[in-house]
Design an enzyme around this catalytic site. Structure first.
Site, PDB file in Angstrom:
ATOM      1  CG  HIS A 150      29.551 -30.951  37.116  1.00  0.00           C
ATOM      2  ND1 HIS A 150      28.220 -30.420  37.321  1.00  0.00           N
ATOM      3  CD2 HIS A 150      30.026 -29.691  36.796  1.00  0.00           C
ATOM      4  CE1 HIS A 150      27.807 -29.169  36.999  1.00  0.00           C
ATOM      5  NE2 HIS A 150      29.196 -28.795  36.228  1.00  0.00           N
ATOM      6  CB  SER A 177      29.564 -22.466  36.188  1.00  0.00           C
ATOM      7  OG  SER A 177      30.378 -21.956  37.226  1.00  0.00           O
ATOM      8  CB  CYS A 178      26.118 -25.718  33.433  1.00  0.00           C
ATOM      9  SG  CYS A 178      25.574 -26.874  34.663  1.00  0.00           S
ATOM     10  NE  ARG A 235      25.358 -35.387  37.968  1.00  0.00           N
ATOM     11  CZ  ARG A 235      24.046 -34.736  38.392  1.00  0.00           C
ATOM     12  NH1 ARG A 235      23.692 -34.018  37.649  1.00  0.00           N
ATOM     13  NH2 ARG A 235      23.553 -35.471  39.286  1.00  0.00           N
TER      14      ARG A 235
END
Length: 447
Positions: free
Chosen positions: A10, A41-42, A303
């Site tokens: 991110h 992974s999210c 982010r």
């Protein structure tokens, strides 16, 4: 200007995007230790449940697309050391084993975090898995359809643990969730919410074993049982999801670190060394509800930090505005979201709070689509300033939590929120949005 970016998840990805936007003439080198650029992974649960068919699609961007935009992308390549005085990094090609030194003008690192593993007897047995990264996603997916895997034990009941539990329950496995805490998702939601979600999980073939400490794994070559301080559980597969630690051991003696290993940064994402910036899960972040710094490992936080590091690359002009720690998840039919301070966070921070909880249908009585909703509003008893909220329903009302996040950032009070202007249309809402209703109850409570 030559900029090196470490990490393709991110924070690193957003830093590269902002570099292309603000510094299109910069020479950009983007390094990823793994063999795959920008895996998310999210998004793993969507893949494990079969909603996403191609594991390689669970990403922000391909290396090839970034190369076509002028970025020099290096996968299977690790930055093993930083020499900040010389403005150099040591780079190792993990395929050939060759090392080289690269110069930089600016360096942005997003080293992330690595999963904790339990250092207990039996830890080297087979079929003890983690749930982070593309390779683990592929291995876990194989186990969802493995006929020899019937009993799955998940250690940890945070977001990752609950995602794993739901994915394997939907695959027809008998799932047990073990946690040392007294209730699942207890870090994110207060008891009135987790009680409902516990019932939902138990109704879907998941056994919740909270308040237990895992003592050892047992098995012959591969895991067959987990023993806690209270019980023993059959296990053909174990998924360990007990949190993460910052991936910063390699930075000791190079950058200033906090005692827990997190990288010290200022409000401009600058580290202790000139021209070295750090973002993401390995850093603290400004937490607006308590006006302090905490570690909140969320993609949205990383982010934004990546973008702000680039905004401040040449001069410290844009201090980071902070976050509220907003997040959400689905647990079978229920969708929930939270932002800001809850009871657990308030106790951890030593902050006095008050709250109101509203449970009501979110639509008018005559609307057959109505569903029950739970909404809890947390505020400061002295200033009545909004500090946090939690929202849950079988209807997807999660976007409403964004309004509370904005309210916290804008330092709104319960009085402000009580009469905030939200639209009304019977197909979508009630004349008084549940946010208004909760704030009005809070105002009454303070009279």
């Amino acid at each position: 200007m030559k900029v090196i970016v470490l990490g393709s998840s991110h924070g690193g990805y957003e830093a590269v995007e902002e570099l292309l936007n603000l510094h299109p003439d910069a020479e950009i080198q983007w390094y990823e230790k793994g063999d795959f650029i920008s895996f998310l992974s999210c998004g793993m649960q969507l893949y494990l449940e079969g909603k996403v068919k191609d594991v390689n699609s669970v990403r922000y961007m391909t290396g090839e697309k970034m190369e076509s935009r002028g970025v020099n992308v290096f996968s299977n390549t690790e930055i093993t050391a930083i020499q900040p005085k010389e403005h150099q990094v040591t780079v190792k090609d993990l395929v050939s084993g060759e090392e080289r030194v690269e110069n930089y003008d600016k360096l942005i690192i997003s080293p992330g975090a690595v999963p904790f593993e339990l250092d207990i007897p039996g830890k080297d047995l087979d079929n003890i898995y983690l749930m982070r990264g593309r390779q683990w996603a592929i291995k876990l997916k194989q186990k969802t359809v493995d006929p020899e895997v019937n009993n799955v034990v998940v250690i940890g009941s945070g977001y990752i643990g609950i995602e794993a539990a739901e994915a394997f329950a939907k695959a027809g496995k008998k799932v047990t969730v073990i946690d040392i805490l007294d209730r699942p998702l207890g870090v994110y939601l207060d008891k009135e919410f987790t009680d409902v979600l516990t019932e939902e999980m138990e109704a879907n073939n998941i056994t919740i074993a909270t308040g237990e400490t895992v003592e050892r794994y047992e098995g012959d070559g591969r895991v067959q049982k987990i023993v806690t301080d209270k019980n023993a559980y059959d296990a053909d597969l174990v998924v360990v999801a007990v949190g993460v630690r910052p991936n910063t051991a390699w930075l000791k003696g190079t950058l200033e670190l906090h005692p827990n290993g997190l990288i010290k940064t200022d409000e401009y994402m600058r580290t202790s060394e000139p021209d070295v910036f750090a973002v993401g899960d390995a850093t603290l972040i400004k937490y607006n509800p308590a006006d302090t710094e905490v570690n909140i490992a969320l993609a949205t936080n990383a982010r934004k930090q990546g973008r702000f590091a680039v905004k401040n690359l040449e001069e410290p002009v844009k201090p980071f505005p902070g976050v509220q720690g907003s997040s959400g998840l689905a647990v079978f039919d229920y969708k929930f979201a939270s932002t800001g301070i809850n009871e657990v966070m308030a106790q951890k921070l030593g902050k006095e709070t008050k709250a109101v909880t509203v449970v009501e249908d979110y639509l008018m009585d005559f609307n057959p689509d109505k569903q029950k909703a739970w909404f809890k509003l947390v505020y400061d008893p002295e200033t009545t300033q909004i500090l946090g909220a939690q929202l849950m329903s079988k209807a997807d009302l999660t976007a409403n939590i964004n309004a509370i996040s904005l309210a916290i950032q804008a330092k709104m009070t319960i009085e402000d929120l009580a009469y905030a202007d939200f639209f009304f249309q019977p197909a979508f809402d009630k004349p008084w949005n549940i946010i208004n209703t909760a704030a009005l109850e809070a105002v009454k409570q303070e009279r």
